[in-house]
Design a protein around this motif. Sequence first.
Motif: not given
Length: 444
Positions: A106-120
């Motif tokens: 889920a973290a990988e999917r989120f950070l691929a969708t919102v690439p301006t963030a580096e961690m979630v």
Amino acid sequence: MHTEDTEEFLLPRSRRANERLHALIPGGAHTYAKGDDQYPEDLAPVISHGRGAHVWDIDGNRYIEYGSGLRSVSLGHAHPRVVEAVRRELDRGSNFVRPSILEVEAAERFLATVPTAEMVKFAKNGSDATTAAVRLARAATGRPRVALCADHPFFSVDDWFIGTTPMSAGIPAATNELTVAFPYGDLAATEELLTRYQDEVACLILEPATHTEPPPGYLAGLRELADRHGCVLIFDEMITGFRWSEAGAQGLYGVVPDLSTFGKALGNGFAVSALAGRRDLMERGGLRHSGDRVFLLSTTHGAETHSLAAAMAVQTTYVEEGVTARLHALGERLAAGVREAAAGMGVGDHVVVRGRASNLVFATLDENLQPSQEYRTLFLGRLLAGGVLAPSFVVSSALDDADIDHTVDVVAQACAVYRKALDAGDPTPWLAGRPVKPVFRRLA
């Protein structure tokens, strides 16, 4: 079938259920914005179920629903891709003593969708995420004050924000004094605030956009101010996340905050929120640094697998099906229809649609073009009687053209009554009870 007269539109089962709700639950709902005080008296439907863009109340009425789940159900109720993703996890357990593999996926999917963030990091509600962002900013800067945008209605249930509202009972004055406010769109006023509290402000927190677009250069100017004054820039993307673009407002406008928070549309009704941002800040809540530890987010149910599966399905659906573009197209069709209907009935200056097409709200203005709770009550009542449940005109992608056309027809009928009330100079005869009330008020 609904009648055109709200005096004949009755909800006896919902009225009795609302009495039961108030007897057992403070406020009669688990969210103040869902309270029956937000609806005409005795016309607050209690929902039985929903599918797509429609909901049914326990009295058997069907409504076209707007603002679904306080903007959270942007794909429509029981969306098949989301339901299927959750169903796959139901027999596999929901919460374990160690992380599930879904947490990293889920973290990988989120950070691929919102690439301006580096961690979630995921949580269950938006307030936890925004408060974690504030705590992290205070820890990183060593400063006590929070500067929030005064023009945005809600950031958190926690003391640092609620103390600024009329519902500040129970919050110490010393806590309230640590929160200061700046106006949206005014860089000079914000710089004056940061100068007045030099080296005291930990963060600037705001919604990057609401019912108005950011003025040209505004967000970039805030970014520069935050850098120059050494404070953390936080975007609350609870609403703008996905509705503005799949990567949020930060992806649309090209200004990268230090931290951002997401929720609402992220789970399509399933409980999930996210705090995202720069690695060096986020890692302060982790284990791979040598500084003081920050208690960032640690929630028993924060990574419950059903909601993470839902979030992954939502993001996939948005990207593969172009949902954001569809929300804008539906909103543009609805806004045009409502404006035409209002103008045709002579109330175009009184029933006003505002906001980005994917996030429409409406204003109800009186004879003097001032916001009116009485006229809002009249308008809401007529919409309900016509089968439209619309505390706002925020669309979901499950709406179709027939839903929009029916909504516009009902709006036209409501506006005809609105015109009569304006001509009479008094909407009271059309209310059949007390007016709706604002959520934030000191007295019940």
